[in-house]
Every structure is written in C-alpha cells, then in structure tokens.
Design an enzyme around this catalytic site. Structure first.
Site, short mmCIF file in Angstrom:
data_model
loop_
_atom_site.label_atom_id
_atom_site.label_comp_id
_atom_site.label_asym_id
_atom_site.label_seq_id
_atom_site.Cartn_x
_atom_site.Cartn_y
_atom_site.Cartn_z
N LYS A 1 0.94 -1.28 -0.03
CA LYS A 1 0.05 0.04 -0.10
C LYS A 1 0.70 1.19 0.00
O LYS A 1 1.90 1.33 0.79
CB LYS A 1 -0.69 -0.06 1.20
CG LYS A 1 -1.84 1.19 1.18
CD LYS A 1 -2.51 0.97 2.68
CE LYS A 1 -3.80 1.82 2.68
NZ LYS A 1 -4.36 2.03 3.90
N SER B 1 -9.19 2.01 3.58
CA SER B 1 -8.44 2.62 2.73
C SER B 1 -7.47 1.81 1.88
O SER B 1 -6.56 2.56 0.85
CB SER B 1 -7.52 3.78 3.24
OG SER B 1 -6.78 3.47 4.40
N SER C 1 -9.55 -0.11 7.71
CA SER C 1 -8.91 0.11 6.28
C SER C 1 -8.32 -1.15 5.86
O SER C 1 -8.02 -1.13 4.41
CB SER C 1 -7.89 1.37 6.30
OG SER C 1 -8.52 2.42 6.32
#
Length: 461
Positions: free
Chosen positions: A81, A157, A181
């Site tokens: 990420k 996220s 997330s």
C-alpha cells in the site's frame, strides 16, 4: 499456466517452486501480465516495477535451482500500500502535495521484513489521500474499483491492495488499518484481511493517526495471512510502541475452534441495521463454527457507539497530517479531507483527552468481555459494496464513512486483533465478510477461527 499461477496462494507458489513445477520468474511474469490486463478497469496501482520485480524473481529462481531458498517468502509476488515506505521509489500517499523527488532510501519495517525474506515486489497500490476514508479514491490517482463490479467501490483505505489480491496481481499485500482500512476493502472485494494487535507489526514512520493505525496482511486465505504475519511482526527500534519478539502464529492454525467460547453479535445490541443477505451469510458462518466444536452464544459487548470519540482522534490526526501545508497546497487536498481537517483543528486538548478516556473505558469493557469469550463474531460491514467514487452510499443519512462501518472502528480504539473472512455473496454477486475479533495479543486465536471457516468450506474467494 498464467491463469493458474495467478490463482495460487503464497503457500502453493512456494510448494511449486520446491517441486520445480514452475519458477518465481514464471509466477512474477504471470502476475505482471495480470496487472496489465486488469489495471485499466480497476485502477489498483500507483506504480508497477516490472524490471525490478523480474530481477528479484530471477535471483530467487537461482536460489531455488540450487536448493537454497532464503526466507519464508522467497520468490512470492507481493504488493505494498502506498502509505508505507519502500526504498527506491516515492511514497505519494494519494496526495498532490507530495513531491516525487527523493531520496527514497528507507523501507517501512514491514516492507523491510518482506525484503529480508526475499519476496518479489510488484508495485505500490492505491489509497485515498493519507488513508483518511473507507473508500479508495484520491485527487492524485483517481477512483479504485471493485473487482466483482467496476461500478462499485473497492472500499478503503487499502482498496488497491484488496483488488490486487482478489485479481491475482500478487498473492500477498501489505495494508494499513486505522478504522477498518484493511477489513473494509477485504470484505468488499472477497479476500481475507487482518488487523493484528496494535504493535504486533512495527510501524515507521509513526502514523499521524497515532495508535489507531495498524499494519496487517491482505491475502487469499487465513493460512497465507499467518505466514505473512510471522514474517512482518517482531522488533524494530524505530517503533517505540512495538510489542517485542514475534509470536509464531502459523503453527497453531490446526488447533481449530473446538472448545472455544464465541459470542455472536449480529447487530451490536440492535445498534446496527444489517442488510438481510449479510445477516444470512454471517449466521451461516457462525453455524459452521458451532459445527466445528465452538460454543456459540448470542451476546453483545454492550457498548454505545464510540463514533464521536473516534472522530475526535481521527480528525485531529488528519489536521496534524496537513499542519505543515500552506493555503495553496491545502487547495489541492481532497475536499472531504479538508472538511475533517477543519473539524480536527477546532478540537481542544481537553476534547482529545476526553476521547482518550472514552477509548480506555471501551478497552476495559472489551477486556472484561473477553474473560468470558475467546472470540466475538459480527458482520464485517452491514452492507455490500456501493457505487464507486462516493464516501457514503447514495441516499445514506450519514455524511462520513464511519456511518456505514460501525463494526470496524471500535476495535481500532481498543487495539484488538480483528479479521474479515469472505463468507458469501449477495444477490448481485457482491462479497460479504464475517468479522472475528479477539482479545489483545490473541492474534493466533483469531486466525484459528478464520482457518476453521476455510476448512469448513464457508469461506469463499
């Protein structure tokens, strides 16, 4: 062969390398071809490092050919990420306020662990700006879309990471979870995702959202997550709050759930309206745990919604993220982020400490709850994926993403381990997740519960 390779778990890839059925180079090429094929539809990647990945895969293939693999993930394609530092390239965090020029010379602790175990880095995955919300779109990189229906959100996220794993663009991905997330996009995309106990996986730089933020594995199944967690957890002097030496969790997966005391809370005591398809799928998963020998009781942890305390901590963290930006740069921010920044800047120190008090009380309540129950089981989310490009579902009464994630953020406040397991789909074919929450430090118990669902055939994906 290409399709088959992209469908394999990390463990299956490693077994294939050992038997010489295929090589890390073949697996990496297959993953890169998969990215090229699907990326125009889903927008899961910020950057793809094909040349670097193939060089790492070739080095891995030579080690396997000599019969001398090094590390637990030698040759396994992974993604990261784009909130986590990875040396050799920029970490842009979805923001137009970050410059690409470096030097970018440092790995985050979890990335460094993957590198030490010779994983193959395919690229960086999308995130909303600074990871501030539960869907993945940003001014810099646009909208990330659901692999099951590109008109729907992937969640966030860690949305790009969830999509990458779901579509076979790398068997493993590193995500972060400050309010759900990892678990939100894993649930929406139909994969496994886990938020370990806070501090189990060291974090550097420290998150501006403080001790709400965890780093965790996003994988095809619980066994891969256990393997990955064993790699990425442990000591790192850069994180003063880490929990010390790693717990080896993968060896305990086979213990199952027989004799475990499990509380099933379908609505957190009537506080949450849950879609019928979600409720049915989660109840079926609970039934499978009972059939596997767990003692199930419908019970609620009996806490009121801590959303106001969460907002105080979360919005204050957002204000801290952008504190250094001038007025011109703030105009470049996601409008929703600007809103919560303005709210966060208005809180006083006393407001913040009051939220900390609420958090500590919730932690004590959950600590007491887990003296009676080994696991708490809930839906991961009360809904399935909604339209892409919006923070909340159309016609929702809520303004912020926390309105539709009531099962996730409370357990960031308490720092407990929590995982989502895919357990079915709704009438539109959109994935549903069941959440398993354990006492602090009981990461292995959460993984045992998840593995039991895979063994029972309830877990899908």
């Amino acid at each position: 062969m290409t399709t088959r390779l992209t469908d394999l778990t990390a463990r299956q890839l490693l077994a294939g390398y050992e038997r010489a059925d295929f090589s890390p180079v073949e697996a990496t090429r297959a993953a890169l071809e998969r990215i090229e094929a699907v990326e125009p539809q889903v927008n899961a990647f910020v950057r793809v490092d094909a040349e670097q990945a193939l060089a790492q895969a070739e080095a891995s293939a030579r080690r396997w050919h000599r019969g001398e693999p090094e590390g637990l993930l030698d040759g396994v394609p992974v993604t990261v990420k784009d909130l986590l530092l990875q040396r050799g390239g920029p970490t842009l965090r979805g923001s137009r306020t970050i410059r690409e020029d470096g030097p970018w010379e440092e790995d985050a602790p979890s990335v460094a662990r993957l590198r030490a175990h010779n994983a193959v880095f395919l690229g960086k995955t999308t995130t909303p700006e600074f990871g501030w919300k539960g869907v993945t779109d940003s001014p810099r990189h646009g909208v990330t879309r659901n692999p099951h229906d590109p008109s729907r959100t992937a969640g966030g996220s860690s949305g790009g990471s969830a999509v990458a794993v779901a579509l076979g663009a790398g068997a493993l991905s590193l995500g972060t979870d400050g309010g759900g997330s990892v678990r939100i996009p894993a649930s929406f995309c139909g994969i496994f995702g886990m938020k370990p106990t806070y501090g189990r996986v060291p974090m550097y730089p420290s998150s501006p959202f403080g001790t709400l933020a965890h780093v965790g594995p996003m994988t095809r199944d619980a066994a891969d997550a256990a393997l990955m967690l064993d790699v990425i957890s442990g000591d790192d002097w850069r994180d003063w709050s880490h929990l010390g030496p790693a717990q080896v969790v993968r060896a305990g997966l086979a213990e199952g759930v027989k004799g475990l005391r499990i509380a099933y809370s379908p609505t957190l005591g009537g506080q949450v309206a849950v879609a019928p398809a979600v409720a049915t799928a989660v109840r079926r998963a609970v039934g499978a745990l009972a059939e596997a020998g767990a003692y199930i009781e419908e019970a609620d942890p009996d806490f009121s919604d801590p959303v106001e305390a969460f907002h105080t901590l979360w919005f204050s963290g957002a204000a801290r993220v952008v504190e250094h930006l001038g007025a011109d740069q703030r105009e470049l921010l996601d409008p929703g982020l600007r809103e919560i920044v303005e709210a966060g800047a208005r809180y006083s120190a006393l407001d913040y400490l009051a939220a900390v008090d609420t958090r500590m009380a919730l932690g004590r309540r959950m600590g007491r709850f887990h003296t009676s129950y080994d696991l708490l089981v809930t839906p991961t989310l009360p809904i399935t994926a909604f339209e892409a490009g919006t923070e909340v579902p159309p016609r929702s009464p809520h303004h912020r993403w926390t309105g539709w994630t009531p099962f996730t953020y409370p357990f960031n406040l308490t720092q407990q381990p929590a995982a989502t397991v895919p357990c079915g789909v709704d009438g539109a074919g959109l994935p549903i997740g069941v959440q398993l929450v354990g006492a602090r430090h009981a990461d292995g118990v959460v993984l045992r519960g998840a593995e039991a669902l895979y063994e029972a055939g309830v877990a899908t994906g």
